[in-house]
Design a protein around this motif. Sequence first.
Motif, PDB file in Angstrom:
ATOM      1  N   LEU A 168      -3.289 -28.452  -7.063  1.00 52.24           N
ATOM      2  CA  LEU A 168      -2.273 -29.053  -6.198  1.00 52.24           C
ATOM      3  C   LEU A 168      -2.205 -30.515  -6.597  1.00 52.24           C
ATOM      4  N   THR A 169      -1.022 -30.968  -6.986  1.00 55.69           N
ATOM      5  CA  THR A 169      -0.914 -32.343  -7.474  1.00 55.69           C
ATOM      6  C   THR A 169      -0.774 -33.292  -6.290  1.00 55.69           C
ATOM      7  N   ASP A 170      -1.233 -34.544  -6.470  1.00 52.28           N
ATOM      8  CA  ASP A 170      -1.401 -35.440  -5.333  1.00 52.28           C
ATOM      9  C   ASP A 170      -0.243 -36.451  -5.199  1.00 52.28           C
ATOM     10  N   GLY A 171      -0.401 -37.650  -5.715  1.00 49.18           N
ATOM     11  CA  GLY A 171       0.665 -38.653  -5.601  1.00 49.18           C
ATOM     12  C   GLY A 171       0.793 -39.235  -4.201  1.00 49.18           C
ATOM     13  N   ARG A 172      -0.165 -38.997  -3.333  1.00 54.35           N
ATOM     14  CA  ARG A 172      -0.128 -39.535  -1.972  1.00 54.35           C
ATOM     15  C   ARG A 172      -1.356 -40.435  -1.739  1.00 54.35           C
ATOM     16  N   ASP A 173      -2.504 -39.967  -2.170  1.00 59.86           N
ATOM     17  CA  ASP A 173      -3.720 -40.789  -2.082  1.00 59.86           C
ATOM     18  C   ASP A 173      -3.937 -41.552  -3.384  1.00 59.86           C
ATOM     19  N   VAL A 174      -3.153 -41.231  -4.386  1.00 60.26           N
ATOM     20  CA  VAL A 174      -3.214 -41.894  -5.693  1.00 60.26           C
ATOM     21  C   VAL A 174      -1.776 -42.137  -6.146  1.00 60.26           C
ATOM     22  N   LEU A 175      -1.597 -42.869  -7.247  1.00 56.93           N
ATOM     23  CA  LEU A 175      -0.244 -43.224  -7.691  1.00 56.93           C
ATOM     24  C   LEU A 175       0.571 -41.996  -8.083  1.00 56.93           C
ATOM     25  N   ASP A 176       1.854 -42.036  -7.740  1.00 56.74           N
ATOM     26  CA  ASP A 176       2.735 -40.978  -8.220  1.00 56.74           C
ATOM     27  C   ASP A 176       2.747 -41.023  -9.753  1.00 56.74           C
ATOM     28  N   GLY A 177       2.722 -39.860 -10.368  1.00 53.40           N
ATOM     29  CA  GLY A 177       2.729 -39.792 -11.838  1.00 53.40           C
ATOM     30  C   GLY A 177       1.329 -39.623 -12.408  1.00 53.40           C
ATOM     31  N   SER A 178       0.309 -39.890 -11.592  1.00 58.62           N
ATOM     32  CA  SER A 178      -1.063 -39.780 -12.106  1.00 58.62           C
ATOM     33  C   SER A 178      -1.464 -38.320 -12.318  1.00 58.62           C
ATOM     34  N   SER A 179      -0.663 -37.387 -11.781  1.00 55.00           N
ATOM     35  CA  SER A 179      -1.008 -35.961 -11.911  1.00 55.00           C
ATOM     36  C   SER A 179      -1.162 -35.548 -13.376  1.00 55.00           C
ATOM     37  N   VAL A 180      -0.313 -36.124 -14.248  1.00 53.02           N
ATOM     38  CA  VAL A 180      -0.344 -35.704 -15.658  1.00 53.02           C
ATOM     39  C   VAL A 180      -1.728 -35.975 -16.253  1.00 53.02           C
ATOM     40  N   GLY A 181      -2.252 -37.170 -15.989  1.00 51.11           N
ATOM     41  CA  GLY A 181      -3.575 -37.529 -16.513  1.00 51.11           C
ATOM     42  C   GLY A 181      -4.669 -36.631 -15.945  1.00 51.11           C
ATOM     43  N   PHE A 182      -4.580 -36.312 -14.654  1.00 50.30           N
ATOM     44  CA  PHE A 182      -5.614 -35.448 -14.055  1.00 50.30           C
ATOM     45  C   PHE A 182      -5.573 -34.047 -14.673  1.00 50.30           C
ATOM     46  N   VAL A 183      -4.365 -33.551 -14.920  1.00 53.10           N
ATOM     47  CA  VAL A 183      -4.258 -32.203 -15.520  1.00 53.10           C
ATOM     48  C   VAL A 183      -4.792 -32.238 -16.954  1.00 53.10           C
ATOM     49  N   GLU A 184      -4.488 -33.339 -17.673  1.00 52.10           N
ATOM     50  CA  GLU A 184      -5.011 -33.435 -19.053  1.00 52.10           C
ATOM     51  C   GLU A 184      -6.540 -33.432 -19.045  1.00 52.10           C
ATOM     52  N   THR A 185      -7.123 -34.193 -18.111  1.00 51.55           N
ATOM     53  CA  THR A 185      -8.599 -34.235 -18.030  1.00 51.55           C
ATOM     54  C   THR A 185      -9.157 -32.852 -17.731  1.00 51.55           C
ATOM     55  N   LEU A 186      -8.544 -32.171 -16.762  1.00 50.39           N
ATOM     56  CA  LEU A 186      -9.029 -30.832 -16.402  1.00 50.39           C
ATOM     57  C   LEU A 186      -8.890 -29.880 -17.586  1.00 50.39           C
ATOM     58  N   GLU A 187      -7.746 -29.972 -18.276  1.00 49.44           N
ATOM     59  CA  GLU A 187      -7.536 -29.078 -19.431  1.00 49.44           C
ATOM     60  C   GLU A 187      -8.615 -29.307 -20.487  1.00 49.44           C
ATOM     61  N   SER A 188      -9.002 -30.569 -20.699  1.00 49.32           N
ATOM     62  CA  SER A 188     -10.017 -30.789 -21.743  1.00 49.32           C
ATOM     63  C   SER A 188     -11.379 -30.272 -21.273  1.00 49.32           C
ATOM     64  N   ASP A 189     -11.676 -30.357 -19.964  1.00 51.09           N
ATOM     65  CA  ASP A 189     -12.930 -29.770 -19.442  1.00 51.09           C
ATOM     66  C   ASP A 189     -12.927 -28.249 -19.618  1.00 51.09           C
ATOM     67  N   LEU A 190     -11.779 -27.634 -19.327  1.00 51.41           N
ATOM     68  CA  LEU A 190     -11.702 -26.173 -19.417  1.00 51.41           C
ATOM     69  C   LEU A 190     -11.814 -25.723 -20.881  1.00 51.41           C
ATOM     70  N   ALA A 191     -11.256 -26.548 -21.787  1.00 47.37           N
ATOM     71  CA  ALA A 191     -11.361 -26.213 -23.225  1.00 47.37           C
ATOM     72  C   ALA A 191     -12.832 -26.207 -23.648  1.00 47.37           C
ATOM     73  N   LYS A 192     -13.597 -27.190 -23.118  1.00 45.68           N
ATOM     74  CA  LYS A 192     -15.045 -27.234 -23.459  1.00 45.68           C
ATOM     75  C   LYS A 192     -15.754 -25.988 -22.919  1.00 45.68           C
ATOM     76  N   LEU A 193     -15.387 -25.567 -21.720  1.00 47.33           N
ATOM     77  CA  LEU A 193     -15.999 -24.350 -21.172  1.00 47.33           C
ATOM     78  C   LEU A 193     -15.666 -23.152 -22.057  1.00 47.33           C
ATOM     79  N   ARG A 194     -14.415 -23.120 -22.532  1.00 47.46           N
ATOM     80  CA  ARG A 194     -14.013 -21.983 -23.390  1.00 47.46           C
ATOM     81  C   ARG A 194     -14.835 -21.966 -24.683  1.00 47.46           C
TER      82      ARG A 194
END
Length: 380
Positions: A168-194
């Motif tokens: 669930l993307t935020d933009g309320r407790d953090v800056l709008d637009g920051s969702s892209v960076g959070f998803v990129e970080t999560l994707e790189s963590d998931l790639a390491k798990l893979r």
Amino acid sequence: MGSSGQQVSWKLADHPTLPKGKTLALIVLDGWGEYKPDEYNCIHVAQTPTMDSLKQGAPEKWRLIRAHGKAVGLPTEDDMGNSEVGHNALGAGRIFAQGAKLVDIALASGKIYEGEGFKYISECFEKGTLHLIGLLSDGGVHSRLDQLQLLLKGASERGAKRIRVHILTDGRDVLDGSSVGFVETLESDLAKLRENGVDARIASGGGRMYVTMDRYENDWDVVKRGWDAQVRGEAPHKFTNAVEAVKKLRENANDQYLPPFVIVDENEKAVGPIEDGDAVVTFNFRADRMVMLAKALEHQDFDKFDRVKVPKIRYAGMLQYDGELKLPGHYLVSPPEIDRTSGEYLVHNGVRTFACRPPSDDPQVKGGLMKLVSHSIHIL
Ligand SMILES: O=C(O)[C@@H](CO)OP(=O)(O)O
């Protein structure tokens, strides 16, 4: 008995200056505070004659109290306050560790993995998928990205072989637009798990105010949109990549209101709907915006919308979100137990209280500031 198990007296000593028998008003101004007096501080810039006269009329009685950081039981001084921690902390007279801090402690010590909640969901790891649903940001109000990262690592090290994250993307407790960076970080963590043999992927998503995180039963359609994506694998938007999804959907909506999407494979098949035998964890520690989904996941007789498919799952919340309803029944970390609030002391000392609050704050206030006690009158 106090929380330490000791017998504690309810007797209050007379106040040194407040006269007995006079009415005293405690008024909580949501969103009001003092900070650096510069041009970006809207309260400083605004005309505030009443507050100015209160302050200047009796400067010796004017005090500032902290409503953020460690003073209200949050992990660090950088953590902003919010309505839930404020309501829990006001009137408690002591600092209680709040949800965010309790989860930090449980993750750091590893105790989270020894608790009943984790054991309950881990029974599914051998054959089923672990689904993690929650707010993806480092806002620290409802959830935190680093806690999700630790949970992903901890669960995979303890046998989770297939993991699906529903963001669930935020933009309320953090800056709008920051969702892209959070998803990129999560994707790189998931790639390491893979790389380490864990089949880990983002499965669905949407903006917090439009998908899943409604509160106080205001609009069940919000939860339904999330349910369709997370449980049924159905959404109006389909993508093969979550970063691409968020970037594309942001062309017409901000982070808070992104429409629901599902991630699909090359055959257009959703990669992670929730199925029989799966485990589900809602990783928000804050309760109010997770209670509705918890009801949909847990209640057999749920009738707020047609769930269409009700998989047999093992579900645990990061915390128990409603102590009175015992919802959910299984949880990874025990919530703060706030007892002996000022409201209870007043009642035990025969002081009559009249409390007036917006219905929207009901669940939070009930647990903290004005814990419902038999001799106080509460108006919603
Ligand atoms: O809207 C909410 O959920 C929070 C911010 O995330 O605001 P408040 O603490 O004021 O309820």
